[in-house]
Design a protein around this motif. Structure first.
Motif, PDB file in Angstrom:
ATOM      1  N   GLN A  54       0.808  -1.208   0.000  1.00  0.00           N
ATOM      2  CA  GLN A  54       0.000   0.000   0.000  1.00  0.00           C
ATOM      3  C   GLN A  54       0.847   1.265   0.000  1.00  0.00           C
ATOM      4  N   TRP A  55       2.026   1.223   0.635  1.00  0.00           N
ATOM      5  CA  TRP A  55       2.872   2.413   0.682  1.00  0.00           C
ATOM      6  C   TRP A  55       3.302   2.839  -0.719  1.00  0.00           C
ATOM      7  N   VAL A  56       3.522   1.861  -1.615  1.00  0.00           N
ATOM      8  CA  VAL A  56       3.894   2.196  -2.993  1.00  0.00           C
ATOM      9  C   VAL A  56       2.736   2.902  -3.694  1.00  0.00           C
ATOM     10  N   GLN A  57       1.532   2.328  -3.578  1.00  0.00           N
ATOM     11  CA  GLN A  57       0.375   2.920  -4.238  1.00  0.00           C
ATOM     12  C   GLN A  57       0.056   4.295  -3.675  1.00  0.00           C
ATOM     13  N   ASP A  58       0.224   4.470  -2.365  1.00  0.00           N
ATOM     14  CA  ASP A  58      -0.036   5.782  -1.747  1.00  0.00           C
ATOM     15  C   ASP A  58       0.888   6.847  -2.328  1.00  0.00           C
ATOM     16  N   ILE A  59       2.178   6.502  -2.475  1.00  0.00           N
ATOM     17  CA  ILE A  59       3.133   7.468  -3.035  1.00  0.00           C
ATOM     18  C   ILE A  59       2.776   7.782  -4.479  1.00  0.00           C
ATOM     19  N   ARG A  60       2.413   6.758  -5.250  1.00  0.00           N
ATOM     20  CA  ARG A  60       2.061   6.993  -6.652  1.00  0.00           C
ATOM     21  C   ARG A  60       0.827   7.886  -6.778  1.00  0.00           C
ATOM     22  N   ASP A  61      -0.137   7.681  -5.898  1.00  0.00           N
ATOM     23  CA  ASP A  61      -1.385   8.447  -5.975  1.00  0.00           C
ATOM     24  C   ASP A  61      -1.222   9.869  -5.472  1.00  0.00           C
ATOM     25  N   GLN A  62      -0.340  10.071  -4.506  1.00  0.00           N
ATOM     26  CA  GLN A  62      -0.267  11.361  -3.819  1.00  0.00           C
ATOM     27  C   GLN A  62       0.907  12.231  -4.232  1.00  0.00           C
ATOM     28  N   ILE A  80       5.595  15.770  -7.135  1.00  0.00           N
ATOM     29  CA  ILE A  80       6.893  16.267  -7.598  1.00  0.00           C
ATOM     30  C   ILE A  80       6.926  16.363  -9.118  1.00  0.00           C
ATOM     31  N   LEU A  81       6.427  15.322  -9.807  1.00  0.00           N
ATOM     32  CA  LEU A  81       6.437  15.286 -11.260  1.00  0.00           C
ATOM     33  C   LEU A  81       5.046  14.955 -11.789  1.00  0.00           C
ATOM     34  N   SER A  82       4.777  15.375 -13.016  1.00  0.00           N
ATOM     35  CA  SER A  82       3.564  14.949 -13.716  1.00  0.00           C
ATOM     36  C   SER A  82       3.898  13.660 -14.461  1.00  0.00           C
ATOM     37  N   LEU A  83       3.235  12.556 -14.068  1.00  0.00           N
ATOM     38  CA  LEU A  83       3.547  11.239 -14.618  1.00  0.00           C
ATOM     39  C   LEU A  83       2.263  10.596 -15.119  1.00  0.00           C
ATOM     40  N   PRO A  84       1.837  10.938 -16.344  1.00  0.00           N
ATOM     41  CA  PRO A  84       0.550  10.445 -16.853  1.00  0.00           C
ATOM     42  C   PRO A  84       0.515   8.953 -17.100  1.00  0.00           C
ATOM     43  N   PHE A  85      -0.686   8.434 -17.194  1.00  0.00           N
ATOM     44  CA  PHE A  85      -0.910   7.012 -17.448  1.00  0.00           C
ATOM     45  C   PHE A  85      -0.219   6.589 -18.745  1.00  0.00           C
ATOM     46  N   GLY A  86       0.418   5.432 -18.713  1.00  0.00           N
ATOM     47  CA  GLY A  86       1.090   4.900 -19.894  1.00  0.00           C
ATOM     48  C   GLY A  86       2.567   5.221 -19.956  1.00  0.00           C
ATOM     49  N   LEU A  87       3.026   6.117 -19.082  1.00  0.00           N
ATOM     50  CA  LEU A  87       4.425   6.524 -19.090  1.00  0.00           C
ATOM     51  C   LEU A  87       5.311   5.362 -18.649  1.00  0.00           C
ATOM     52  N   GLY A  88       6.379   5.109 -19.404  1.00  0.00           N
ATOM     53  CA  GLY A  88       7.351   4.111 -19.010  1.00  0.00           C
ATOM     54  C   GLY A  88       6.931   2.671 -19.201  1.00  0.00           C
ATOM     55  N   TRP A  89       5.851   2.438 -19.945  1.00  0.00           N
ATOM     56  CA  TRP A  89       5.412   1.057 -20.171  1.00  0.00           C
ATOM     57  C   TRP A  89       6.418   0.290 -21.024  1.00  0.00           C
ATOM     58  N   THR A  90       6.593  -0.980 -20.695  1.00  0.00           N
ATOM     59  CA  THR A  90       7.425  -1.876 -21.490  1.00  0.00           C
ATOM     60  C   THR A  90       6.517  -2.862 -22.213  1.00  0.00           C
ATOM     61  N   ILE A  91       6.719  -3.036 -23.512  1.00  0.00           N
ATOM     62  CA  ILE A  91       5.874  -3.898 -24.329  1.00  0.00           C
ATOM     63  C   ILE A  91       6.532  -5.258 -24.521  1.00  0.00           C
ATOM     64  N   ASP A  92       5.802  -6.324 -24.220  1.00  0.00           N
ATOM     65  CA  ASP A  92       6.312  -7.670 -24.440  1.00  0.00           C
ATOM     66  C   ASP A  92       6.016  -8.083 -25.885  1.00  0.00           C
ATOM     67  N   LEU A  93       7.082  -8.288 -26.657  1.00  0.00           N
ATOM     68  CA  LEU A  93       6.937  -8.614 -28.078  1.00  0.00           C
ATOM     69  C   LEU A  93       7.287 -10.065 -28.398  1.00  0.00           C
ATOM     70  N   ALA A 122      11.606   7.869  -4.995  1.00  0.00           N
ATOM     71  CA  ALA A 122      12.379   7.395  -6.143  1.00  0.00           C
ATOM     72  C   ALA A 122      12.079   5.931  -6.449  1.00  0.00           C
ATOM     73  N   LEU A 123      11.746   5.157  -5.409  1.00  0.00           N
ATOM     74  CA  LEU A 123      11.437   3.746  -5.600  1.00  0.00           C
ATOM     75  C   LEU A 123      10.002   3.552  -6.096  1.00  0.00           C
ATOM     76  N   ALA A 124       9.058   4.213  -5.429  1.00  0.00           N
ATOM     77  CA  ALA A 124       7.639   3.928  -5.674  1.00  0.00           C
ATOM     78  C   ALA A 124       7.041   4.688  -6.848  1.00  0.00           C
ATOM     79  N   ALA A 125       7.454   5.917  -7.077  1.00  0.00           N
ATOM     80  CA  ALA A 125       6.813   6.750  -8.100  1.00  0.00           C
ATOM     81  C   ALA A 125       7.351   6.499  -9.500  1.00  0.00           C
ATOM     82  N   TYR A 126       8.489   5.840  -9.614  1.00  0.00           N
ATOM     83  CA  TYR A 126       9.100   5.592 -10.934  1.00  0.00           C
ATOM     84  C   TYR A 126       8.122   4.833 -11.830  1.00  0.00           C
ATOM     85  N   PRO A 127       7.742   5.404 -12.981  1.00  0.00           N
ATOM     86  CA  PRO A 127       6.725   4.759 -13.838  1.00  0.00           C
ATOM     87  C   PRO A 127       7.220   3.521 -14.570  1.00  0.00           C
ATOM     88  N   GLY A 128       8.504   3.498 -14.900  1.00  0.00           N
ATOM     89  CA  GLY A 128       9.026   2.354 -15.637  1.00  0.00           C
ATOM     90  C   GLY A 128      10.091   2.771 -16.627  1.00  0.00           C
TER      91      GLY A 128
END
Length: 343
Positions: free
Chosen positions: A5-13, A16-29, A196-202
């Protein structure tokens, strides 16, 4: 008890940065490459956002990343005409990559009442927001400050980013960092470490999955010898976290020929190793020996599975990062107790 839950709380709250949905996604090919070969169109991964076919054509990947920058290679005549557009999934975000690439393309999502034309959304509720420019650099800076402190030039050298880019990105961290006589420090070590650990999008880019009937250690040694940087449970155990070292992710700047090495394509659940060509190249410059730093390893574990072993390993790496960052901070400010200082 395992806690995420601590990870999700940091991501939601976090603000510091604007990190929109889809940022940093990795595609499995993996299955895409298998299907292309079955169709008589064999291709290999050329970069984090494209494939190359045996006949020389390139395939641009339509991804959900809202910040994807579209370019037509070197601008040579006919380059755009020869490109193939590859849409690995049917997500709206992937379709939007086509809209950005071809302004004369009109896309309508009747179910959600959205229309895109002229390279932008012209009707309906927008699902997009702007990402903070240079967000990957900001995260690399934060990881470096938490672990090492140091002046601006030392940070730039450590993360492999031009000095001017570090200077441009640094203000985004605002009051979360402060400049001291011996360099930059976190205003709150534990808070910046967790962010730095929890908010990193990918790390973005492309992933392929492979299997080989040898030990994970043997596979890791082989891939390290080819220049790969290891992550996942195998790397977590190298850091001293108690977790079965039975999953391996290897980051490469260029995709190795896995079939020539004796591997066969596999599903994500059957794979013994995943190969990632990341868009975030600070993974390589920030690597600790043959493994990704503990921030990236924790991210890989968190995103891979919700099983208790992964959650426990993430929490273990979090505690280890807190301990190491506090110790490094003390050594910087009290050098007589050990070897410290800032370059």
């Amino acid at each position: 008890m395992s806690d995420r839950q601590w990870v999700q709380d940091i991501r939601d709250q976090q603000t510091i940065l604007s990190l929109p949905f889809g940022l940093g996604w990795t595609i499995d090919l993996t299955q895409t490459l298998v299907a292309l070969e079955g169709a008589g169109m064999p291709a290999h991964v050329e970069a984090f956002d494209r494939l190359r076919f045996e006949d020389g054509r390139t395939a641009f990947l339509a991804t959900p990343d809202p910040t994807t920058t579209i370019s037509d290679h070197d601008g040579s005549a006919g380059g755009r005409v020869d490109d193939v557009i590859l849409l690995p999934g049917g997500s709206e975000g992937g379709v939007l990559s086509l809209v950005r690439r071809y302004p004369d393309l009109v896309v309508v999502n009747g179910k959600r009442g959205r229309v895109w034309a002229d390279g932008r959304q012209v009707y309906g509720t927008s699902m997009q927001r702007e990402a903070t420019p240079g967000w990957r650099t900001v995260f690399a800076i934060a990881r470096s400050i938490v672990q090492h402190g140091g002046g601006t030039r030392a940070i730039a050298d450590r993360i492999g980013v031009p000095l001017d880019d570090v200077r441009t990105a640094m203000p985004a961290l605002g009051t979360h960092v402060l400049h001291t006589p011996i360099g930059w420090e976190a205003a709150d070590q534990a808070a910046l470490c967790d962010w730095a650990l929890a908010a990193y999008p990918g790390y973005g880019g492309i992933r392929t999955c492979w299997r080989r009937d040898t030990t994970i250690d043997a596979q890791a040694d082989q891939l390290i010898g080819l220049g790969g940087v290891m992550s996942h449970r195998w790397a977590a155990q190298q850091s001293g976290v108690i977790v079965p070292p039975n999953r391996l992710t290897a980051f490469f700047a260029q995709h190795p020929d896995m079939q020539a090495l004796g591997y066969e394509p596999a599903t994500v659940h059957e794979a013994t190793v995943s190969i990632v060509i990341p868009q975030d190249t600070t993974i390589f410059t920030g690597a600790e020996g043959c493994c990704t730093d503990d921030f990236i390893t924790a991210h890989v574990l968190y995103e891979d599975s919700w099983v208790a072993a992964n959650t426990d390993a993430v929490d273990g790496l979090r505690q280890l990062l807190h301990l190491r960052s506090d110790l490094a901070h003390d050594l910087r400010w009290h050098p007589n107790s050990g070897e410290g200082g800032v370059s």
